[in-house]
Design a protein around this motif. Sequence first.
Motif, PDB file in Angstrom:
ATOM      1  N   THR A 159       7.768   9.958  -9.871  1.00 34.31           N
ATOM      2  CA  THR A 159       7.080   9.465 -11.059  1.00 34.31           C
ATOM      3  C   THR A 159       6.193  10.580 -11.611  1.00 34.31           C
ATOM      4  O   THR A 159       5.336  11.109 -10.917  1.00 34.31           O
ATOM      5  CB  THR A 159       6.230   8.228 -10.739  1.00 34.31           C
ATOM      6  N   VAL A 160       6.441  10.953 -12.872  1.00 34.77           N
ATOM      7  CA  VAL A 160       5.708  12.029 -13.535  1.00 34.77           C
ATOM      8  C   VAL A 160       5.093  11.482 -14.820  1.00 34.77           C
ATOM      9  O   VAL A 160       5.818  11.022 -15.703  1.00 34.77           O
ATOM     10  CB  VAL A 160       6.637  13.217 -13.856  1.00 34.77           C
ATOM     11  N   ASP A 161       3.760  11.507 -14.885  1.00 36.08           N
ATOM     12  CA  ASP A 161       3.046  10.990 -16.065  1.00 36.08           C
ATOM     13  C   ASP A 161       3.470   9.563 -16.398  1.00 36.08           C
ATOM     14  O   ASP A 161       3.662   9.196 -17.557  1.00 36.08           O
ATOM     15  CB  ASP A 161       3.285  11.896 -17.276  1.00 36.08           C
ATOM     16  N   GLY A 162       3.626   8.772 -15.341  1.00 36.60           N
ATOM     17  CA  GLY A 162       3.960   7.371 -15.522  1.00 36.60           C
ATOM     18  C   GLY A 162       5.428   7.093 -15.793  1.00 36.60           C
ATOM     19  O   GLY A 162       5.825   5.926 -15.921  1.00 36.60           O
ATOM     20  N   GLU A 163       6.239   8.134 -15.870  1.00 38.59           N
ATOM     21  CA  GLU A 163       7.669   7.971 -16.141  1.00 38.59           C
ATOM     22  C   GLU A 163       8.477   8.366 -14.902  1.00 38.59           C
ATOM     23  O   GLU A 163       8.144   9.321 -14.217  1.00 38.59           O
ATOM     24  CB  GLU A 163       8.097   8.841 -17.324  1.00 38.59           C
ATOM     25  N   LEU A 164       9.547   7.618 -14.650  1.00 36.21           N
ATOM     26  CA  LEU A 164      10.403   7.914 -13.513  1.00 36.21           C
ATOM     27  C   LEU A 164      11.318   9.082 -13.849  1.00 36.21           C
ATOM     28  O   LEU A 164      12.077   9.040 -14.816  1.00 36.21           O
ATOM     29  CB  LEU A 164      11.242   6.691 -13.139  1.00 36.21           C
ATOM     30  N   SER A 165      11.226  10.144 -13.060  1.00 34.91           N
ATOM     31  CA  SER A 165      12.081  11.316 -13.226  1.00 34.91           C
ATOM     32  C   SER A 165      13.190  11.265 -12.187  1.00 34.91           C
ATOM     33  O   SER A 165      12.926  11.100 -10.991  1.00 34.91           O
ATOM     34  CB  SER A 165      11.258  12.596 -13.062  1.00 34.91           C
ATOM     35  N   ILE A 166      14.426  11.383 -12.647  1.00 29.69           N
ATOM     36  CA  ILE A 166      15.592  11.337 -11.763  1.00 29.69           C
ATOM     37  C   ILE A 166      16.378  12.629 -11.933  1.00 29.69           C
ATOM     38  O   ILE A 166      16.744  13.009 -13.043  1.00 29.69           O
ATOM     39  CB  ILE A 166      16.508  10.137 -12.095  1.00 29.69           C
ATOM     40  N   GLU A 167      16.630  13.317 -10.837  1.00 28.76           N
ATOM     41  CA  GLU A 167      17.409  14.557 -10.861  1.00 28.76           C
ATOM     42  C   GLU A 167      18.516  14.479  -9.809  1.00 28.76           C
ATOM     43  O   GLU A 167      18.214  14.283  -8.636  1.00 28.76           O
ATOM     44  CB  GLU A 167      16.495  15.755 -10.583  1.00 28.76           C
ATOM     45  N   PRO A 168      19.764  14.596 -10.260  1.00 31.52           N
ATOM     46  CA  PRO A 168      20.210  14.844 -11.619  1.00 31.52           C
ATOM     47  C   PRO A 168      20.063  13.604 -12.505  1.00 31.52           C
ATOM     48  O   PRO A 168      19.992  12.485 -12.002  1.00 31.52           O
ATOM     49  CB  PRO A 168      21.684  15.218 -11.446  1.00 31.52           C
TER      50      PRO A 168
END
Length: 217
Positions: A159-168
């Motif tokens: 979670t980055v700045d309240g947003e879920l980051s998915i990689e890839p």
Amino acid sequence: MRLLIVKDENDLRNIVKKVLSRNITVQMSREWSRSAGLHQYDFLRCFRLLHSEIGNDHLRYIHVLHVGFDNQVHEGELVVNKDIADDVLEIFKELYESEYQIEKVRFIDEYDADDEASMSDNNSSAFNFRFISHTTKISKHGMGMAVDINTLYNPYVKTVDGELSIEPANAADYVDRSRDFSHKIDHDDLCYKLFTEHGFEWGGDWTHSKDYQHFEK
């Protein structure tokens, strides 16, 4: 150890000209490798990234066999830190003998050293000079001390700045680890067991983020 400081593309070309005769030490298991004659590694293939420090003496090229998603035997190539080279060879040997499926094991430079492109193609890889996502800290991959396995099915989630980051980015279907699906790495998975038996830390056990594909020392 001699570090080669690469500042720009011209600098890289000049360095390559000077050290082209030097090769990364090859470390491989002759007992189960089908390419025992593969003794040299082209300096250019691994070190295309600019603005990086190259510790040639600390890296090892290894050649492995693996069973693909098509149940056929494939050859794979990795560059890792010399401190984990024996461990990685042993792990891949056991995975191969157990017919554990790994779709691709290709050099990151086949994806122009783009980690997102490599992961989205479900490529398993090791050395790549880069930083930890959303930080300015050099990744364990940048030191050759980490291996990622079946990356599409085992994403990095934070979670980055309240947003879920998915990689890839194309791995959203595999974020929910309570679901059953093929190629999922968890505590019952053979890949997890072998890496942790060899002293590696699994990113899936982290608390502030989850990196289900990632094993590091």
